[in-house]
Design a protein around this motif. Structure first.
Motif: not given
Length: 272
Positions: A72-78, A108-118, A140-147
């Protein structure tokens, strides 16, 4: 390089076993090992003391020797962190952390100003299918599930990697969504592992997920948070159709510095 100095003292697999970590009473071929780890985006510390830990985390993931690593909280890019740290990886963290021969899946779970993570899954075994479901309960909280469905020699195992919210009411609704997802997407009776950061230390989840045949781990809880002085277990592995063998949390100063969570490693008999 700074990260090379930070990596000194990280135990290898043999050292883990000498210290009682993930010790099995059967041969490795009969063990199915699942790790879950919130890696805190590969960076620790505040302000000018922020430091890059992703290289240490790569050694740690390899040392776990797990069949499945649920992250969890893995960045694709920042883009901001890439400018700050000279040794920022030139690829997504899931691909960077995957040991040689492993398959990586990131969503991805969350798209942020500088990148994304999930969430991500690193698998020693072939990943047959994978999908993502948005579990965000409020803006305020972007969350997700990976199956993912993973192909083992004895058949397929379904794996869900989850990261639930910080607010208790959100977690209750997200667990309800998780149960609906399993009812809809996972065939009844299929071997299933649900692992991740649930942000929850209460026992109510065990009763909730029992409705879809999931079991919580027997025995005492294993504290995973905060990593420097673990007090509560926020990270969990639930399962069905699997034979539990052992549950372990590696500890020590090296682990305490890599993330605010400690990893949780579960061992099962290899599904047949």
């Amino acid at each position: 390089m700074l990260f090379a100095l930070q990596c000194r003292g990280l135990p290898d697999v043999a050292a883990f076993h000498r210290k009682g970590f993930a010790v099995s009473t059967v041969s490795a071929g009969d063990v199915f090992r699942v790790a879950t780890y919130n890696i805190h985006k590969g960076v620790q510390g505040l302000g000018p003391l922020r430091r890059l830990e992703i290289h240490n985390l790569g050694l740690a993931v390899e040392a776990m020797d797990a069949d499945l690593v649920c992250l969890q909280e893995v960045r694709l890019e920042n883009r901001r962190e890439a400018r700050r740290f000279a040794h920022w990886p030139h690829r997504g963290q899931a691909d960077f952390l995957a040991p040689e021969g492993y398959e990586s899946v990131y969503r991805s779970n969350a798209i942020t100003r500088h990148g994304e993570h999930g969430n991500a899954l690193l698998s020693r075994w072939p990943v047959v299918t994978h999908q993502h479901e948005d579990m965000s309960d409020h803006r305020l909280e972007q969350r997700g599930l990976l199956h993912a469905t993973v192909g083992l020699p004895g058949g397929e195992v379904h794996v869900l990697v989850v990261h639930l919210g910080l607010i208790r009411a959100s977690r209750v609704r997200q667990v309800e969504q998780l149960i609906r997802f399993i009812d809809r997407e996972v065939p009844a009776g299929s071997p299933l592992v649900v692992a991740g950061d649930f942000n929850e230390w209460g026992g109510w989840m065990r009763g909730a997920v029992a409705d879809v045949g999931l079991e919580g781990w027997p025995g005492p809880k294993q504290a995973t948070f905060p990593s420097r002085l673990p007090l509560v277990q926020l990270d969990h592995v639930f399962f069905r159709g699997m034979a539990p063998m052992g549950l372990h949390v590696p500890r020590g100063p090296i682990w305490a510095r890599m993330s605010d969570h400690l990893p949780l490693i579960a061992e099962f008999g290899m599904p047949h």
